[in-house]
Design an enzyme around this catalytic site. Structure first.
Site, PDB file in Angstrom:
ATOM      1  N   CYS A 181      -3.119  -5.610   9.076  1.00  8.99           N
ATOM      2  CA  CYS A 181      -2.274  -6.789   8.963  1.00  8.99           C
ATOM      3  C   CYS A 181      -1.591  -7.058  10.302  1.00  8.99           C
ATOM      4  CB  CYS A 181      -1.233  -6.585   7.866  1.00  8.99           C
ATOM      5  SG  CYS A 181      -0.010  -7.920   7.775  1.00  8.99           S
ATOM      6  N   ASP A 188      -6.097  -2.777   6.042  1.00  3.67           N
ATOM      7  CA  ASP A 188      -6.818  -3.520   5.016  1.00  3.67           C
ATOM      8  C   ASP A 188      -8.230  -2.950   4.957  1.00  3.67           C
ATOM      9  OD1 ASP A 188      -4.697  -5.378   4.487  1.00  3.67           O
ATOM     10  OD2 ASP A 188      -5.238  -6.453   6.326  1.00  3.67           O
TER      11      ASP A 188
END
Length: 274
Positions: A181, A188
């Site tokens: 992120c 992620d």
């Protein structure tokens, strides 16, 4: 709006009632300009969002639940920052709606307004939960390759294809996609499917390239568009489609799809990690 001004990484206050203003749009243009996209898009596609924590009250005050799926067109000018999406969906919890259709219509109106384009919305009620699919991405796994690598920032020079040989058609998959992120730095995790027609892509180089996103910061949609463009430019396929399914965070998973040729929408089937 800049991601730094979004709810990401900030103390969370949960709304007591439905509040459409919680949705925080982020323009796609900035990230696309960094990729050299300044005019017509070299792809089309959809971002598929699945929301597993949607609940509201019926007219008599009884809680209702559903799984929601949002189909956001790639040509929309904005994406919605994911934490703001979570907070927006959470604001339904203590608000009354007369019907499932009323909830769907509200979601469609609000998310379409935030994205700047028409967003399709599907709701699955509990009596249909058993129909929801789970399957892995179809294709030849790149992860079977035993190789060395030490590149953890995107490097398109890792990509190559046999330009002097006859074109092939392949579907390749990997579960080793990781990006981060850009606001919080949280990882992620995702799986990616690459279908192409054209000069055969070197499998080891493609896997190293996918792994090279491991320390990269970027939203899901931006990472998939970078992968698409890097493969398109380095390997020169005649047809190309890239589909990623990222694991769930905050009750939401995001699954971007980009292609440069007409084909059906990919199945919205959860992988085991989702």
């Amino acid at each position: 709006m800049n991601p730094e001004h979004s709810p990401l990484g900030k103390a969370t206050v949960y709304a007591a009632q439905y509040d459409a203003s919680l949705l925080f749009p982020i323009p796609r243009a900035g990230a696309r300009e960094q990729l050299g996209i300044t005019s017509a898009l070299p792809f089309f596609g959809t971002d598929i969002w699945n929301a597993y924590e949607l609940s509201w009250l019926n007219a008599r005050g009884k809680p209702q639940v559903a799984v929601a799926t949002f189909y956001v067109p790639a040509e929309s000018p904005n994406i919605v920052e994911s934490k703001s999406f979570k907070l927006y969906l959470g604001s339904f919890a203590q608000s009354k709606f007369d019907s499932l259709d009323a909830v769907r219509d509200t979601l469609k109106r609000d998310v379409s307004a935030a994205c700047g384009a028409s967003v399709s919305v599907q709701l699955v009620s509990p009596h249909d939960f058993g129909k929801l699919q789970m399957e892995e991405l179809d294709g030849l796994s790149l992860d079977r390759l035993d190789l060395d690598t030490d590149v953890y920032e995107p490097d398109p020079s890792l990509l190559s294809a046999a330009q002097d040989e006859a074109p092939v058609e392949e579907t390749l998959v990997s579960d080793l996609l990781r990006s981060n992120c850009p606001v919080t730095g949280q990882p992620d995790w995702g799986s990616v499917q690459i279908h192409y027609v054209g000069p055969q892509i070197d499998h080891a180089g493609l896997l190293r390239y996918i792994i090279s996103f491991r320390n990269h910061t970027g939203f899901h949609e931006q990472c998939v568009e970078r992968i698409f463009l890097d493969i398109l430019h380095a390997c020169k396929p005649l047809k190309l489609a890239v589909y990623a399914r990222y694991t769930r965070r905050g009750g939401l998973d995001i699954n971007p799809f980009r292609t440069n040729y007409n084909q059906p929408m990919p199945d919205n089937a959860r992988t085991a990690r989702q």
